[in-house]
Write an enzyme that holds these catalytic residues in place. Structure first.
Site, PDB file in Angstrom:
ATOM      1  CG  HIS A  54      60.714  48.432 159.105  1.00  0.00           C
ATOM      2  ND1 HIS A  54      60.427  48.996 160.318  1.00  0.00           N
ATOM      3  CD2 HIS A  54      62.056  48.420 158.999  1.00  0.00           C
ATOM      4  CE1 HIS A  54      61.568  49.306 160.933  1.00  0.00           C
ATOM      5  NE2 HIS A  54      62.568  48.960 160.147  1.00  0.00           N
ATOM      6  CE  LYS A  59      67.936  58.915 159.973  1.00  0.00           C
ATOM      7  NZ  LYS A  59      69.261  58.495 160.211  1.00  0.00           N
ATOM      8  CG  HIS A  96      59.570  52.615 161.170  1.00  0.00           C
ATOM      9  ND1 HIS A  96      59.853  52.724 159.822  1.00  0.00           N
ATOM     10  CD2 HIS A  96      60.775  52.560 161.803  1.00  0.00           C
ATOM     11  CE1 HIS A  96      61.157  52.763 159.650  1.00  0.00           C
ATOM     12  NE2 HIS A  96      61.754  52.644 160.836  1.00  0.00           N
ATOM     13  CB  CYS A 127      79.110  52.734 162.856  1.00  0.00           C
ATOM     14  SG  CYS A 127      77.479  53.342 163.342  1.00  0.00           S
ATOM     15  CE  LYS A 177      62.052  52.534 170.955  1.00  0.00           C
ATOM     16  NZ  LYS A 177      62.877  51.394 171.330  1.00  0.00           N
ATOM     17  CB  CYS A 219      75.644  51.421 160.580  1.00  0.00           C
ATOM     18  SG  CYS A 219      75.004  53.077 160.480  1.00  0.00           S
ATOM     19  CB  CYS A 221      78.638  56.391 161.828  1.00  0.00           C
ATOM     20  SG  CYS A 221      77.820  55.685 160.418  1.00  0.00           S
ATOM     21  CG  HIS A 225      75.644  62.246 161.602  1.00  0.00           C
ATOM     22  ND1 HIS A 225      76.227  63.465 161.469  1.00  0.00           N
ATOM     23  CD2 HIS A 225      75.412  61.820 160.341  1.00  0.00           C
ATOM     24  CE1 HIS A 225      76.340  63.778 160.190  1.00  0.00           C
ATOM     25  NE2 HIS A 225      75.845  62.779 159.488  1.00  0.00           N
TER      26      HIS A 225
HETATM   27  N1  MSP Z   1      68.833  44.044 158.642  1.00  0.00           N
HETATM   28  C1  MSP Z   1      69.210  44.941 157.635  1.00  0.00           C
HETATM   29  C2  MSP Z   1      68.897  44.388 156.266  1.00  0.00           C
HETATM   30  C3  MSP Z   1      69.559  43.091 155.936  1.00  0.00           C
HETATM   31  S1  MSP Z   1      69.043  42.471 154.402  1.00  0.00           S
HETATM   32  C4  MSP Z   1      70.064  41.211 154.106  1.00  0.00           C
HETATM   33  C5  MSP Z   1      68.472  46.245 157.818  1.00  0.00           C
HETATM   34  N2  MSP Z   1      67.339  46.195 158.537  1.00  0.00           N
HETATM   35  S2  MSP Z   1      66.415  47.449 158.906  1.00  0.00           S
HETATM   36  O1  MSP Z   1      65.451  46.988 159.871  1.00  0.00           O
HETATM   37  O2  MSP Z   1      67.194  48.575 159.268  1.00  0.00           O
HETATM   38  O3  MSP Z   1      65.561  47.707 157.663  1.00  0.00           O
HETATM   39  C6  MSP Z   1      66.075  48.424 156.643  1.00  0.00           C
HETATM   40  C7  MSP Z   1      64.988  48.588 155.615  1.00  0.00           C
HETATM   41  O4  MSP Z   1      63.832  49.196 156.177  1.00  0.00           O
HETATM   42  C8  MSP Z   1      65.406  49.540 154.533  1.00  0.00           C
HETATM   43  O5  MSP Z   1      66.158  48.962 153.524  1.00  0.00           O
HETATM   44  C9  MSP Z   1      64.093  49.969 154.040  1.00  0.00           C
HETATM   45  O6  MSP Z   1      63.613  48.878 153.316  1.00  0.00           O
HETATM   46  C10 MSP Z   1      63.287  50.124 155.293  1.00  0.00           C
HETATM   47  N3  MSP Z   1      63.364  51.452 155.911  1.00  0.00           N
HETATM   48  C11 MSP Z   1      63.729  51.730 157.193  1.00  0.00           C
HETATM   49  N4  MSP Z   1      63.540  53.046 157.423  1.00  0.00           N
HETATM   50  C12 MSP Z   1      63.067  53.642 156.311  1.00  0.00           C
HETATM   51  C13 MSP Z   1      62.542  54.916 156.013  1.00  0.00           C
HETATM   52  N5  MSP Z   1      62.559  55.934 156.869  1.00  0.00           N
HETATM   53  N6  MSP Z   1      61.983  55.088 154.790  1.00  0.00           N
HETATM   54  C14 MSP Z   1      61.864  54.065 153.896  1.00  0.00           C
HETATM   55  N7  MSP Z   1      62.337  52.867 154.159  1.00  0.00           N
HETATM   56  C15 MSP Z   1      63.156  52.663 155.254  1.00  0.00           C
HETATM   57  O7  MSP Z   1      68.932  47.255 157.299  1.00  0.00           O
END
Ligand code: MSP
Length: 513
Positions: free
Chosen positions: A22, A300, A19, A127, A303, A130, A150, A154
């Site tokens: 990412h 926030k 999304h 959790c 999904k 997370c 968490c 939460h």
């Molecule tokens: N798999 C772990 C990261 C491991 S790195 C060794 C992870 N993955 S994640 O799919 O949850 O992606 C997290 C990353 O996605 C965040 O650090 C950020 O880069 C991005 N984002 C996910 N949701 C976000 C928002 N709502 N806003 C901005 N970026 C966010 O954590």
């Protein structure tokens, strides 16, 4: 030899398709990678996917697929999204790749031999959402729910008691504090560094790094009822991808110049990751940068709320470059921001359709009309005070822009470019080329259009890392012979007189509200 620059994004969980969040990190990393390449750096840009863990196993189960089959399909959608968004990553690491699994197991063995990993019993609040243990003092009472939740997501936490291997994180507490004290830029923005320092100062416990309650993970060497904890597994991607411990790329690119990520995972990268590297005695990354989070219309993104912003749809509806531009212009990279379709449309119309799009089409129309499409030759392009001002601005903007990008202040960098664009539009209004033509003031008219052409050429080169397609299109219409990426090679003052411009379609057609 060129200086190297190694930049990474997090490896993204594959429990769902990508999304805007990412895409945000990945676009930011791509802009930096493209920018550094344009400055002559030998760049290695890594992204990838984090495919192990209970959360992924559960998502696969919900879809009635086996985990590997499930992750393959999501990985495809990541790769397609990055292609569409014109992401120029040099490699894509999957934590299910053999090269990665081997590196993780190798590090596990090394640390076991060094006594920095040992076997014990873990009991604590976990959790699932997370994928992390939460300190009991940090779990929250959830009003009338029968479990504690968490503090981050939460979601439900559970008490887990299991045999586990531990990483001796506690042994690195002092060294980490020295690292932060001696390298105040290691974690950025600064507020994030303060959080990390306070966290470490509270005392570090050894980290449970294996699980026995599920098996979708990297097996512990010679003890395969344990799988390795996702974070211990995932962080290693930054070195497994480039051939740790002795591959050529590893020797060339490690340590990373910057790990880019969202603020919520800075702690893992600024505490656990350097500790692992200290334990295996390899150099530490130079910088960990945590950007802010996007909400959608004040809420926030989730999904279940059905409010996730899909980068593919955005790009298909409004153009890839407009999407890339918007996310990096709308909010400062370190801060949180809010997305709404209306704010997207407003910014698109104001900045892209009106400011940049009009500047291009007006300038080229006038060169066509007054000079038969040829950039006029000028004796003196600093003909009057206004022309001197625009020349100064054209000359100063690239260094201001560079200074912003070096701080990852993407929005400010773009703002600098838009100051030049606005000035150029005002220059048109004030010099009124149509009146100069009527009065037969050809010398001044030539000077104005010459300077406008140069302003556009420099603008196109500067925005190239952000909007590669549009930048190229502007240069095509300007018909300047080099590639727009290489502004250092094509600074203000190149020979442009006599170039026959090629006016094309409007770059950013206005959007209806
Ligand atoms: N798999 C772990 C990261 C491991 S790195 C060794 C992870 N993955 S994640 O799919 O949850 O992606 C997290 C990353 O996605 C965040 O650090 C950020 O880069 C991005 N984002 C996910 N949701 C976000 C928002 N709502 N806003 C901005 N970026 C966010 O954590």
């Amino acid at each position: 030899m060129n200086k190297k620059f190694y930049i990474t994004t997090p490896v993204y969980y594959v429990n769902d398709i990508p999304h805007i969040g990412h895409a945000y990190t990945t676009i930011g990393a791509d802009v930096l990678a493209r920018y550094k390449r344009s400055k002559g750096f030998d760049v290695f840009f890594l992204t990838g996917t984090d495919e192990h863990g209970q959360k992924v196993a559960q998502a696969a189960e919900r879809e009635k697929k086996n985990p590997k089959e499930f992750v393959d399909s999501i990985v495809d959608s990541y790769k397609k999204t990055w292609d569409l968004l014109q992401i120029t990553n040099d490699d894509f690491i999957r934590t299910t790749d053999d090269r990665h699994i081997k590196a993780v197991q190798g590090i596990f063995k090394t640390l076991l031999e060094k006594g920095l990993i040992y076997k014990g019993i873990y009991e604590g609040w976990y959790c699932v959402s997370c994928e992390t243990f939460v300190l009991q003092g940090q779990t929250l009472d959830a009003n009338d729910l029968p479990f504690r939740v968490c503090p981050d997501c939460h979601g439900e936490t559970k008490i887990l008691k299991e045999e586990s291997y531990f990483f001796k994180l506690s042994a690195f507490e002092d060294k980490l504090l020295v690292l932060y004290a001696e390298n105040p830029d290691f974690v950025q923005p600064k507020s994030r560094l303060n959080e990390v320092v306070n966290f470490v100062k509270q005392g570090l416990k050894d980290l449970s790094i294996t699980r026995t309650t599920f098996n979708w993970g990297v097996p512990v060497p010679n003890d395969s009822k344990h799988v390795i904890y996702v974070w211990f597994d995932a962080l290693i991607n930054y070195i497994s991808a480039i051939g740790y411990p002795d591959g050529e790329k590893f020797k060339k690119y490690w340590p990373a110049d910057i790990h880019l990520m969202g603020k919520e995972i800075v702690r893992f990268h600024a505490v656990i990751w350097p500790a692992i590297l200290m334990a295996i005695e390899f150099p530490l990354p130079k910088k960990v940068f945590g950007h802010g989070w996007w909400t959608v219309e004040g809420r926030k993104m989730s999904k279940s709320l059905g409010n996730t912003v899909d980068p593919i749809k955005m790009s298909e509806n409004y153009g890839v470059d407009a999407f890339r531009y918007f996310v990096l212009r709308e909010v400062s990279f370190g801060n949180d921001g809010d997305f709404s379709t209306q704010s997207f449309i407003n910014r698109y119309n104001a900045d892209l359709a009106n400011d940049l799009g009009n500047l291009l089409s007006r300038t080229l129309t006038m060169i066509e009309k007054y000079f038969e499409g040829k950039v006029p030759d000028v004796k003196d392009n600093a003909f009057d005070p206004l022309s001197r001002d625009i020349i100064n601005l054209i000359k100063q903007t690239p260094s201001k822009f560079d200074e912003c990008i070096d701080r990852l202040a993407f929005s400010e960098a773009l703002e600098c470019v838009w100051i030049l664009i606005s000035f150029a539009n005002a220059y048109i209004e004030q010099e009124a080329p149509w009146a100069l033509e009527k009065k037969g003031e050809t010398e001044k008219l030539s000077c104005v259009l010459f300077n406008l052409y140069e302003a556009l050429r420099i603008v196109a080169a500067l925005v190239s890392p952000f909007m590669p397609g549009s930048s190229l299109e502007i240069w095509k219409q300007l018909n300047f012979p080099q590639e727009p990426q290489s502004i250092s090679l094509n600074p203000f003052g190149m020979k442009i007189a006599g170039i026959v411009i090629k006016k094309g379609q409007p770059l950013f057609p206005r959007l209806n509200k």
